[in-house]
Design an enzyme around this catalytic site. Sequence first.
Site: not given
Length: 219
Positions: A124, A142
């Site tokens: 991420k 997320d």
Amino acid sequence: MAKPLPYAAQVAIFERFRQAEPEPKGELEHLNAYTLLVAVALSAQATDAGVNKATRALFEVADTPEKMLALGEEGLTAHIKSIGLYRNKARNVMALSRILVDEYGGAVPSSRAALESLPGVGRKTANVVLNMWWGHPAQAVDTHIFRVGNRTRIAPGRDVAAVERAIEDNVPAPYQRHAHHWLILHGRYTCVARKPKCPACLIADLCPWPDKTEAKGQP
């Protein structure tokens, strides 16, 4: 698992996002690729606002890996004590700064594999840096994007990896570059976890989610 929205619906949704905000920006404050990398690494299990508050003074004195190493772990820790898991994050920032200096001449690499090899940098974080700094159509999923992707069926998936793939596979190519920011901002401010603001939602009429709480008259 629900099927993703058809192509025409995806185009309609993202065209509305584009018209409302043609150039969406991330909310983490940064000065260059290095400070962006550090800010994103610090943001794990923390709010962007909290990270920004801590890094404004930090980046005035340490905006390169060389300066961060000169500041030292204790100096870094003093700046980021308000951020969750700050001791572990401080160790990671110092370690990745050392690697950047020793192996990359102080520059932040522009490949996902190289970024993910750095301490404290997961997929991420790598995707955020690739997207925000180099403009790659990388999708950093997320909790907000996971929620929006599944509620709207823009990108349904059982886990973040599946949602990332669903965005890449189903969001029309012209919108891939900014999809990550449009979705995260929508999830942060409109399609929130509790009591989503459906009456004010830009795409409410295109959203198939059955539990539009406020739209049903609940407080």
